[in-house]
Scaffold this motif. Structure first.
Motif, mmCIF file in Angstrom:
data_model
loop_
_atom_site.group_PDB
_atom_site.id
_atom_site.type_symbol
_atom_site.label_atom_id
_atom_site.label_comp_id
_atom_site.label_asym_id
_atom_site.label_seq_id
_atom_site.Cartn_x
_atom_site.Cartn_y
_atom_site.Cartn_z
ATOM 1 N N MET A 285 0.844 -1.137 -0.023
ATOM 2 C CA MET A 285 -0.094 0.024 0.077
ATOM 3 C C MET A 285 0.888 1.137 0.135
ATOM 4 O O MET A 285 0.606 2.170 -0.499
ATOM 5 N N ASN A 286 1.966 1.091 0.819
ATOM 6 C CA ASN A 286 2.839 2.443 0.878
ATOM 7 C C ASN A 286 3.447 2.746 -0.640
ATOM 8 O O ASN A 286 3.508 4.016 -0.930
ATOM 9 N N ARG A 287 3.703 1.773 -1.230
ATOM 10 C CA ARG A 287 4.393 2.073 -2.448
ATOM 11 C C ARG A 287 3.534 2.721 -3.586
ATOM 12 O O ARG A 287 3.723 3.818 -4.294
ATOM 13 N N ARG A 288 2.110 2.267 -3.394
ATOM 14 C CA ARG A 288 0.871 2.756 -4.001
ATOM 15 C C ARG A 288 0.679 4.197 -3.698
ATOM 16 O O ARG A 288 0.700 5.147 -4.546
ATOM 17 N N ILE A 289 0.574 4.469 -2.697
ATOM 18 C CA ILE A 289 0.531 5.790 -2.183
ATOM 19 C C ILE A 289 1.661 6.921 -2.436
ATOM 20 O O ILE A 289 1.540 7.739 -2.780
ATOM 21 N N GLU A 290 3.048 6.210 -2.328
ATOM 22 C CA GLU A 290 3.996 6.887 -2.906
ATOM 23 C C GLU A 290 3.878 7.641 -4.254
ATOM 24 O O GLU A 290 4.030 8.649 -4.719
ATOM 25 N N ILE A 291 3.308 6.451 -5.121
ATOM 26 C CA ILE A 291 3.123 6.812 -6.311
ATOM 27 C C ILE A 291 2.249 7.764 -6.724
ATOM 28 O O ILE A 291 2.385 8.623 -7.772
ATOM 29 N N LEU A 292 0.966 7.627 -6.064
ATOM 30 C CA LEU A 292 -0.204 8.246 -6.351
ATOM 31 C C LEU A 292 -0.121 9.789 -5.689
ATOM 32 O O LEU A 292 -0.848 10.702 -5.907
ATOM 33 N N ASP B 38 2.884 10.943 -2.384
ATOM 34 C CA ASP B 38 4.144 11.254 -2.143
ATOM 35 C C ASP B 38 4.653 10.170 -1.174
ATOM 36 O O ASP B 38 3.842 9.466 -0.528
ATOM 37 N N ARG B 39 6.049 10.264 -0.614
ATOM 38 C CA ARG B 39 6.325 9.719 0.288
ATOM 39 C C ARG B 39 6.099 9.891 1.711
ATOM 40 O O ARG B 39 6.158 9.337 2.893
ATOM 41 N N ASP B 40 5.648 11.193 1.754
ATOM 42 C CA ASP B 40 5.203 11.754 3.199
ATOM 43 C C ASP B 40 3.997 11.341 4.002
ATOM 44 O O ASP B 40 3.567 11.231 4.914
ATOM 45 N N HIS B 41 3.283 10.930 2.908
ATOM 46 C CA HIS B 41 1.916 9.980 3.241
ATOM 47 C C HIS B 41 1.850 8.583 3.143
ATOM 48 O O HIS B 41 0.982 8.212 2.460
ATOM 49 N N GLN B 42 2.541 8.063 4.018
ATOM 50 C CA GLN B 42 2.684 6.579 4.084
ATOM 51 C C GLN B 42 1.962 5.868 5.618
ATOM 52 O O GLN B 42 1.748 6.725 6.408
ATOM 53 N N LEU B 43 1.504 4.827 5.411
ATOM 54 C CA LEU B 43 0.925 4.090 6.605
ATOM 55 C C LEU B 43 2.225 3.489 7.360
ATOM 56 O O LEU B 43 2.784 2.792 6.871
ATOM 57 N N GLY B 44 2.050 3.957 8.758
ATOM 58 C CA GLY B 44 3.326 3.387 9.864
ATOM 59 C C GLY B 44 2.628 1.997 10.355
ATOM 60 O O GLY B 44 1.540 1.738 10.459
ATOM 61 N N HIS B 45 3.386 1.418 10.726
ATOM 62 C CA HIS B 45 3.276 -0.035 11.310
ATOM 63 C C HIS B 45 2.823 0.275 12.735
ATOM 64 O O HIS B 45 1.860 -0.623 13.210
ATOM 65 N N ALA B 46 2.663 1.498 13.355
ATOM 66 C CA ALA B 46 1.798 1.602 14.591
ATOM 67 C C ALA B 46 0.278 1.306 14.301
ATOM 68 O O ALA B 46 -0.330 0.733 15.437
ATOM 69 N N TYR B 47 -0.139 1.399 13.189
ATOM 70 C CA TYR B 47 -1.559 1.148 13.058
ATOM 71 C C TYR B 47 -1.894 -0.324 13.189
ATOM 72 O O TYR B 47 -3.103 -0.830 13.663
ATOM 73 N N PHE B 48 -0.913 -1.327 13.089
ATOM 74 C CA PHE B 48 -1.200 -2.656 13.112
ATOM 75 C C PHE B 48 -0.448 -3.351 14.391
ATOM 76 O O PHE B 48 -0.469 -4.493 14.254
ATOM 77 N N MET B 49 0.071 -2.538 15.332
ATOM 78 C CA MET B 49 0.625 -2.930 16.512
ATOM 79 C C MET B 49 -0.360 -3.923 17.334
ATOM 80 O O MET B 49 0.102 -4.877 17.810
ATOM 81 N N LEU C 63 -11.580 -0.042 8.894
ATOM 82 C CA LEU C 63 -12.726 0.616 8.802
ATOM 83 C C LEU C 63 -12.725 1.928 9.650
ATOM 84 O O LEU C 63 -13.171 2.897 9.168
ATOM 85 N N LYS C 64 -12.020 1.908 10.946
ATOM 86 C CA LYS C 64 -11.901 2.945 11.652
ATOM 87 C C LYS C 64 -10.402 3.914 11.443
ATOM 88 O O LYS C 64 -10.396 5.115 11.997
ATOM 89 N N GLN C 65 -9.449 3.378 10.861
ATOM 90 C CA GLN C 65 -8.239 4.217 10.912
ATOM 91 C C GLN C 65 -7.782 4.204 9.372
ATOM 92 O O GLN C 65 -7.379 5.451 8.817
ATOM 93 N N ILE C 66 -7.550 3.205 8.772
ATOM 94 C CA ILE C 66 -6.934 3.403 7.429
ATOM 95 C C ILE C 66 -7.680 3.893 6.334
ATOM 96 O O ILE C 66 -7.302 4.816 5.739
ATOM 97 N N ILE C 67 -9.058 3.416 6.367
ATOM 98 C CA ILE C 67 -10.098 4.146 5.318
ATOM 99 C C ILE C 67 -10.084 5.731 5.549
ATOM 100 O O ILE C 67 -9.943 6.174 4.649
ATOM 101 N N PRO C 68 -10.404 5.861 6.858
ATOM 102 C CA PRO C 68 -10.479 7.491 6.884
ATOM 103 C C PRO C 68 -9.279 8.257 6.679
ATOM 104 O O PRO C 68 -9.243 9.277 6.128
ATOM 105 N N LEU C 69 -8.222 7.672 7.203
ATOM 106 C CA LEU C 69 -6.808 8.056 6.844
ATOM 107 C C LEU C 69 -6.711 8.110 5.057
ATOM 108 O O LEU C 69 -6.306 9.324 4.601
ATOM 109 N N LEU C 70 -7.081 7.268 4.331
ATOM 110 C CA LEU C 70 -6.739 7.361 2.741
ATOM 111 C C LEU C 70 -7.911 8.433 2.289
ATOM 112 O O LEU C 70 -7.470 9.063 1.438
#
Length: 117
Positions: free
Chosen positions: A1-8, A10-21, A37-44
């Motif tokens: 997902m982070n590679r896709r976000i970077e391409i679409l 930039d590199r500054d808007h990626q998902l960190g591992h903390a969401y999945f800890m 549903l509560k974190q990743i989708i709203p962030l995107l």
């Protein structure tokens, strides 16, 4: 997902591992679903200003079979909403979340690679 976000975006808007800890010692699918549903989708939604096509690309939904896509286009007929408009208004295209897809492990596996599981 982070590679896709970077391409679409930039590199500054990626998902960190903390969401999945919280999944570190658990393989609870309902917890993963809640994270998405509560974190990743709203962030995107925030990252892409609710450009659902790009959000679907980040989630690799365009490569998944129907039923495993988190985001689905919901097309409405302009005539059914506004009556006969002729050529004045194009067909409306809205998006919806498929809540059932969030309950299926294959939906998450489909984020990787070619989307097929």
């Amino acid at each position: 997902m982070n590679r896709r976000i970077e391409i679409l975006l930039d590199r500054d808007h990626q998902l960190g591992h903390a969401y999945f800890m919280s999944l570190e010692n658990s393989n609870d699918l309902s917890r993963l679903s809640s994270i998405f549903l509560k974190q990743i989708i709203p962030l995107l939604q925030e990252y892409f200003f609710e450009d659902w096509q790009r959000i679907a690309w980040v989630l690799n939904d365009h490569r998944k079979d129907k039923g495993f896509r988190f985001v689905e286009p919901a097309t409405y007929s302009m005539d059914s909403l506004f009556g006969n408009t002729g050529d004045v208004l194009p067909e409306a295209k809205a998006w919806r979340l498929d809540e059932e897809a969030f309950k299926k492990p294959q939906s998450y596996l489909g984020i990787l690679g070619d989307g097929k599981v």
